[in-house]
Design a protein around this motif. Structure first.
Motif, PDB file in Angstrom:
ATOM      1  N   VAL A  41       0.838  -1.203   0.000  1.00  0.00           N
ATOM      2  CA  VAL A  41       0.000   0.000   0.000  1.00  0.00           C
ATOM      3  C   VAL A  41       0.873   1.254   0.000  1.00  0.00           C
ATOM      4  O   VAL A  41       0.592   2.216  -0.720  1.00  0.00           O
ATOM      5  CB  VAL A  41      -0.977   0.017   1.193  1.00  0.00           C
ATOM      6  CG1 VAL A  41      -1.815   1.291   1.170  1.00  0.00           C
ATOM      7  CG2 VAL A  41      -1.890  -1.203   1.147  1.00  0.00           C
ATOM      8  N   ASP A  42       1.961   1.231   0.776  1.00  0.00           N
ATOM      9  CA  ASP A  42       2.843   2.403   0.800  1.00  0.00           C
ATOM     10  C   ASP A  42       3.521   2.605  -0.554  1.00  0.00           C
ATOM     11  O   ASP A  42       3.690   3.740  -1.010  1.00  0.00           O
ATOM     12  CB  ASP A  42       3.884   2.249   1.913  1.00  0.00           C
ATOM     13  CG  ASP A  42       4.659   3.546   2.130  1.00  0.00           C
ATOM     14  OD1 ASP A  42       4.054   4.627   1.997  1.00  0.00           O
ATOM     15  OD2 ASP A  42       5.868   3.484   2.423  1.00  0.00           O
ATOM     16  N   ASP A  43       3.890   1.504  -1.208  1.00  0.00           N
ATOM     17  CA  ASP A  43       4.523   1.595  -2.529  1.00  0.00           C
ATOM     18  C   ASP A  43       3.571   2.248  -3.532  1.00  0.00           C
ATOM     19  O   ASP A  43       3.960   3.152  -4.274  1.00  0.00           O
ATOM     20  CB  ASP A  43       4.930   0.192  -3.001  1.00  0.00           C
ATOM     21  CG  ASP A  43       5.738   0.236  -4.285  1.00  0.00           C
ATOM     22  OD1 ASP A  43       6.604   1.125  -4.411  1.00  0.00           O
ATOM     23  OD2 ASP A  43       5.501  -0.594  -5.172  1.00  0.00           O
ATOM     24  N   ILE A  44       2.316   1.788  -3.536  1.00  0.00           N
ATOM     25  CA  ILE A  44       1.335   2.338  -4.477  1.00  0.00           C
ATOM     26  C   ILE A  44       1.018   3.792  -4.133  1.00  0.00           C
ATOM     27  O   ILE A  44       0.963   4.653  -5.018  1.00  0.00           O
ATOM     28  CB  ILE A  44       0.047   1.480  -4.476  1.00  0.00           C
ATOM     29  CG1 ILE A  44       0.348   0.108  -5.086  1.00  0.00           C
ATOM     30  CG2 ILE A  44      -1.086   2.179  -5.237  1.00  0.00           C
ATOM     31  CD1 ILE A  44      -0.809  -0.870  -5.039  1.00  0.00           C
ATOM     32  N   ALA A  45       0.840   4.072  -2.834  1.00  0.00           N
ATOM     33  CA  ALA A  45       0.463   5.432  -2.416  1.00  0.00           C
ATOM     34  C   ALA A  45       1.522   6.458  -2.788  1.00  0.00           C
ATOM     35  O   ALA A  45       1.223   7.635  -2.958  1.00  0.00           O
ATOM     36  CB  ALA A  45       0.187   5.457  -0.916  1.00  0.00           C
ATOM     37  N   ALA A  46       2.782   6.004  -2.899  1.00  0.00           N
ATOM     38  CA  ALA A  46       3.882   6.929  -3.195  1.00  0.00           C
ATOM     39  C   ALA A  46       3.995   7.245  -4.682  1.00  0.00           C
ATOM     40  O   ALA A  46       4.750   8.126  -5.078  1.00  0.00           O
ATOM     41  CB  ALA A  46       5.201   6.340  -2.684  1.00  0.00           C
ATOM     42  N   LYS A  47       3.270   6.532  -5.539  1.00  0.00           N
ATOM     43  CA  LYS A  47       3.395   6.758  -6.984  1.00  0.00           C
ATOM     44  C   LYS A  47       2.619   8.007  -7.399  1.00  0.00           C
ATOM     45  O   LYS A  47       1.590   8.332  -6.809  1.00  0.00           O
ATOM     46  CB  LYS A  47       2.858   5.540  -7.750  1.00  0.00           C
ATOM     47  CG  LYS A  47       3.738   4.286  -7.593  1.00  0.00           C
ATOM     48  CD  LYS A  47       3.189   3.122  -8.391  1.00  0.00           C
ATOM     49  CE  LYS A  47       3.768   1.797  -7.946  1.00  0.00           C
ATOM     50  NZ  LYS A  47       5.135   1.537  -8.407  1.00  0.00           N
ATOM     51  N   PRO A  48       3.131   8.698  -8.433  1.00  0.00           N
ATOM     52  CA  PRO A  48       2.459   9.946  -8.842  1.00  0.00           C
ATOM     53  C   PRO A  48       1.013   9.717  -9.310  1.00  0.00           C
ATOM     54  O   PRO A  48       0.168  10.584  -9.144  1.00  0.00           O
ATOM     55  CB  PRO A  48       3.341  10.471  -9.989  1.00  0.00           C
ATOM     56  CG  PRO A  48       4.245   9.342 -10.370  1.00  0.00           C
ATOM     57  CD  PRO A  48       4.364   8.443  -9.191  1.00  0.00           C
ATOM     58  N   HIS A  49       0.740   8.534  -9.870  1.00  0.00           N
ATOM     59  CA  HIS A  49      -0.620   8.252 -10.370  1.00  0.00           C
ATOM     60  C   HIS A  49      -1.392   7.347  -9.403  1.00  0.00           C
ATOM     61  O   HIS A  49      -2.224   6.529  -9.807  1.00  0.00           O
ATOM     62  CB  HIS A  49      -0.549   7.629 -11.765  1.00  0.00           C
ATOM     63  CG  HIS A  49       0.312   6.391 -11.834  1.00  0.00           C
ATOM     64  ND1 HIS A  49       1.631   6.369 -11.437  1.00  0.00           N
ATOM     65  CD2 HIS A  49       0.043   5.131 -12.236  1.00  0.00           C
ATOM     66  CE1 HIS A  49       2.122   5.154 -11.596  1.00  0.00           C
ATOM     67  NE2 HIS A  49       1.178   4.376 -12.068  1.00  0.00           N
ATOM     68  N   ALA A  50      -1.101   7.536  -8.095  1.00  0.00           N
ATOM     69  CA  ALA A  50      -1.731   6.675  -7.076  1.00  0.00           C
ATOM     70  C   ALA A  50      -3.261   6.725  -7.128  1.00  0.00           C
ATOM     71  O   ALA A  50      -3.915   5.690  -6.964  1.00  0.00           O
ATOM     72  CB  ALA A  50      -1.238   7.080  -5.683  1.00  0.00           C
ATOM     73  N   ASP A  51      -3.807   7.906  -7.397  1.00  0.00           N
ATOM     74  CA  ASP A  51      -5.275   8.028  -7.401  1.00  0.00           C
ATOM     75  C   ASP A  51      -5.915   7.113  -8.442  1.00  0.00           C
ATOM     76  O   ASP A  51      -6.903   6.440  -8.172  1.00  0.00           O
ATOM     77  CB  ASP A  51      -5.694   9.481  -7.679  1.00  0.00           C
ATOM     78  CG  ASP A  51      -5.494  10.349  -6.451  1.00  0.00           C
ATOM     79  OD1 ASP A  51      -5.227   9.784  -5.367  1.00  0.00           O
ATOM     80  OD2 ASP A  51      -5.611  11.578  -6.581  1.00  0.00           O
ATOM     81  N   ARG A  52      -5.321   7.105  -9.637  1.00  0.00           N
ATOM     82  CA  ARG A  52      -5.872   6.235 -10.679  1.00  0.00           C
ATOM     83  C   ARG A  52      -5.719   4.765 -10.279  1.00  0.00           C
ATOM     84  O   ARG A  52      -6.625   3.953 -10.493  1.00  0.00           O
ATOM     85  CB  ARG A  52      -5.162   6.473 -12.016  1.00  0.00           C
ATOM     86  CG  ARG A  52      -5.524   5.392 -13.031  1.00  0.00           C
ATOM     87  CD  ARG A  52      -4.822   5.546 -14.364  1.00  0.00           C
ATOM     88  NE  ARG A  52      -5.419   6.600 -15.151  1.00  0.00           N
ATOM     89  CZ  ARG A  52      -4.893   7.053 -16.281  1.00  0.00           C
ATOM     90  NH1 ARG A  52      -3.749   6.560 -16.716  1.00  0.00           N
ATOM     91  NH2 ARG A  52      -5.499   7.988 -16.966  1.00  0.00           N
ATOM     92  N   LEU A  53      -4.569   4.426  -9.699  1.00  0.00           N
ATOM     93  CA  LEU A  53      -4.343   3.030  -9.296  1.00  0.00           C
ATOM     94  C   LEU A  53      -5.389   2.595  -8.281  1.00  0.00           C
ATOM     95  O   LEU A  53      -6.033   1.548  -8.430  1.00  0.00           O
ATOM     96  CB  LEU A  53      -2.934   2.864  -8.726  1.00  0.00           C
ATOM     97  CG  LEU A  53      -1.797   3.134  -9.720  1.00  0.00           C
ATOM     98  CD1 LEU A  53      -0.444   3.033  -9.024  1.00  0.00           C
ATOM     99  CD2 LEU A  53      -1.853   2.162 -10.897  1.00  0.00           C
ATOM    100  N   PHE A  54      -5.583   3.408  -7.247  1.00  0.00           N
ATOM    101  CA  PHE A  54      -6.559   3.046  -6.216  1.00  0.00           C
ATOM    102  C   PHE A  54      -7.980   2.968  -6.798  1.00  0.00           C
ATOM    103  O   PHE A  54      -8.800   2.178  -6.349  1.00  0.00           O
ATOM    104  CB  PHE A  54      -6.519   4.046  -5.053  1.00  0.00           C
ATOM    105  CG  PHE A  54      -5.365   3.826  -4.106  1.00  0.00           C
ATOM    106  CD1 PHE A  54      -5.180   2.581  -3.497  1.00  0.00           C
ATOM    107  CD2 PHE A  54      -4.470   4.840  -3.803  1.00  0.00           C
ATOM    108  CE1 PHE A  54      -4.125   2.368  -2.613  1.00  0.00           C
ATOM    109  CE2 PHE A  54      -3.408   4.633  -2.925  1.00  0.00           C
ATOM    110  CZ  PHE A  54      -3.231   3.393  -2.329  1.00  0.00           C
ATOM    111  N   GLN A  55      -8.237   3.810  -7.810  1.00  0.00           N
ATOM    112  CA  GLN A  55      -9.579   3.830  -8.404  1.00  0.00           C
ATOM    113  C   GLN A  55      -9.962   2.463  -8.969  1.00  0.00           C
ATOM    114  O   GLN A  55     -11.134   2.071  -8.949  1.00  0.00           O
ATOM    115  CB  GLN A  55      -9.611   4.889  -9.515  1.00  0.00           C
ATOM    116  CG  GLN A  55     -10.991   5.094 -10.117  1.00  0.00           C
ATOM    117  CD  GLN A  55     -10.942   5.937 -11.387  1.00  0.00           C
ATOM    118  OE1 GLN A  55      -9.901   6.501 -11.747  1.00  0.00           O
ATOM    119  NE2 GLN A  55     -12.073   6.024 -12.077  1.00  0.00           N
TER     120      GLN A  55
END
Lengths: 309, 309
Positions: free
Chosen positions: B208-222
């Protein structure tokens, strides 16, 4: 092809369903529930699956003859592990009529689009690549349910060649299943799902295999509890399906895996150094992001449910 | 201390509950439901938690005075993040009477046993180390429920000094909560849980921390869906609690993390080489082990339920 008189005539006279398992079977059951299809003909590598699908009301008939199956179909749905897509599209090509739309449900899209261009050639405009974001731990026709897609996303990764009415037909079918249509490019799609779906599957498979290989595996599994159950649920997924997805989306998955491994080594270094501040910072960021995500997801789901009532 | 007349008098006249959150609160609620305790006095770092616990019926009174809290208690339960154990045991020591039993609920045991030997000195025989294998995504007294431990395991990691009747009192309390008693040595316990609980928590937090740190995290979580939700559920756990567990069981966790990282690199090599046979072999072994495990767990759970009716 699209009936105007939707009150009395279904959207589809005939659908050819290639692969009658969880994903394809749930699609057929959902459309039948919506009275949107007259006849579903099934094709599958496994004759036992076809017989089960017939008995379960997923399909109305089955055949192993592609020509007759697709001759008068409005829609062909490919719902097999993604590695079979090229072979299936090639076997469709000679018999594919101009008024038939082809779609798929594959978890990877760049490879499927490439397969479609190669196999369908000048008929590629008739292919609408799609990916329903839904699944269950179980596989096969017995796992198919008629509400699998309610409130779930379906990502369509359009081709420039696709006609608007072909896209709309596939979108309408999924909306009748209760799904919500999203659009991404094939590359965007594959990067997103490498991160939030494919990588987690690899990580869960690796953990269970690592534990299972230990000499005291029985004792370890004996004390595994609900946290372990949820973390490893996706390791119960079909090995063949995930082998194919891994290979089809290899480059993007390797990239995500390397990013994750770097994060894991950072966490390892903090733990080795007993750096409590750094450890808690990672855990706190993750917890916050996870709570924000689940809050947003639950809000969206409750909105979709309200909208659907 | 144990009442013979169990029909009319509860097992415990007074329990001092140090930490009134999910785990301690659920223990108190479960014993109250079983009419096994007359009075629960709460102690907690957070006065808001004490007030909530009182309102929720978890505790009957609260105090910040250790001496009066434990003076006439039959049982003292330490249900705080494990890093606080030494400090709490030291503050208990001067007032601990010979007829009072002390227990804990910590997720690590070697460190807790060490803390008990250091802090309780000649009174260490009165300390029964225990670990209930149960939890929820939520924390705090509001998350406490009276059936959290039904059918769940509680691991007791005995000391050589413990008297049989002290062990039996703690075991009986947990059985009244619906739990099943298991015994492991502290070292065995810590190795087992490093593998099937602590490592999965680290892996989920890292993802979760790895994904949250990415610039396009919002799209990923979506586009993250149910597989991601289950895989990351444990990343919603308390950062402080897991910081403490990580540090307390550092050596065993590092060992499991290295074993896992080696497995992950093996998987990576297979993927990079597009070795479909090797990939499917890992996935198949994991799937088989996971299916066997869940089958065994479900069989055991249904047996426990039948036995409890």
């Amino acid at each position: 092809m699209i009936n105007d008189d939707a009150q009395t005539r279904p959207l589809f006279n005939k659908i050819a369903l290639i692969g009658v398992g969880l994903i394809g079977g749930s699609f057929a059951l959902s459309l039948k529930k919506a009275r949107a299809v007259e006849h579903v003909v099934g094709l599958d590598r496994h004759s036992t699956s076809l017989k089960a699908a017939l008995q379960l009301g997923i399909i109305d008939s089955f055949t192993d003859d592609m020509a007759s199956a697709i001759a008068d179909a409005d829609l062909i749905v490919i719902a097999t592990p993604v590695a079979q897509t090229t072979k299936i599209l090639s076997s469709i090509y000679p018999y594919l009529q101009s008024n038939t739309i082809v779609t798929d449900v594959g978890s990877t899209k760049a490879d499927v689009v490439l397969a479609a261009r190669t196999s369908l050639q000048e008929k590629v405009s008739q292919f609408i690549p799609a990916h329903p974001i839904a699944g269950r731990e179980k596989n096969g026709p017995e796992a198919a349910i008629d509400d699998l897609y309610v409130g779930k996303k379906v990502v369509i990764t359009l081709l420039a060649e696709n006609a608007d009415q072909s896209i709309e037909l596939v979108a309408q079918a999924w909306r009748l299943c209760g799904a919500i249509i999203h659009h991404l490019s094939p590359k965007e799609h594959d990067q997103v799902f490498a991160s939030v779906s494919h990588l987690p599957h690899l990580l869960a498979y690796a953990l269970v295999d690592d534990i299972a290989a230990k000499p005291h595996a029985d004792r370890l599994f004996q004390y595994a509890a609900s946290g372990f159950r949820d973390f490893t649920r996706i390791a119960g997924s079909s090995p063949e399906m995930w082998r194919d997805i891994s290979l089809a989306n290899r480059t993007a998955i390797l990239e995500e895996l390397d990013s994750y491994s770097a994060k894991l080594q950072q966490l390892r270094a903090s733990l080795e150094a007993s750096d409590s501040v750094a450890l808690e910072a990672i855990y706190s960021r993750a917890q916050t992001a996870r709570v924000n995500w689940i809050t947003a997801i639950e809000a969206a789901e409750s909105q979709n449910k309200d909208g659907g009532d």
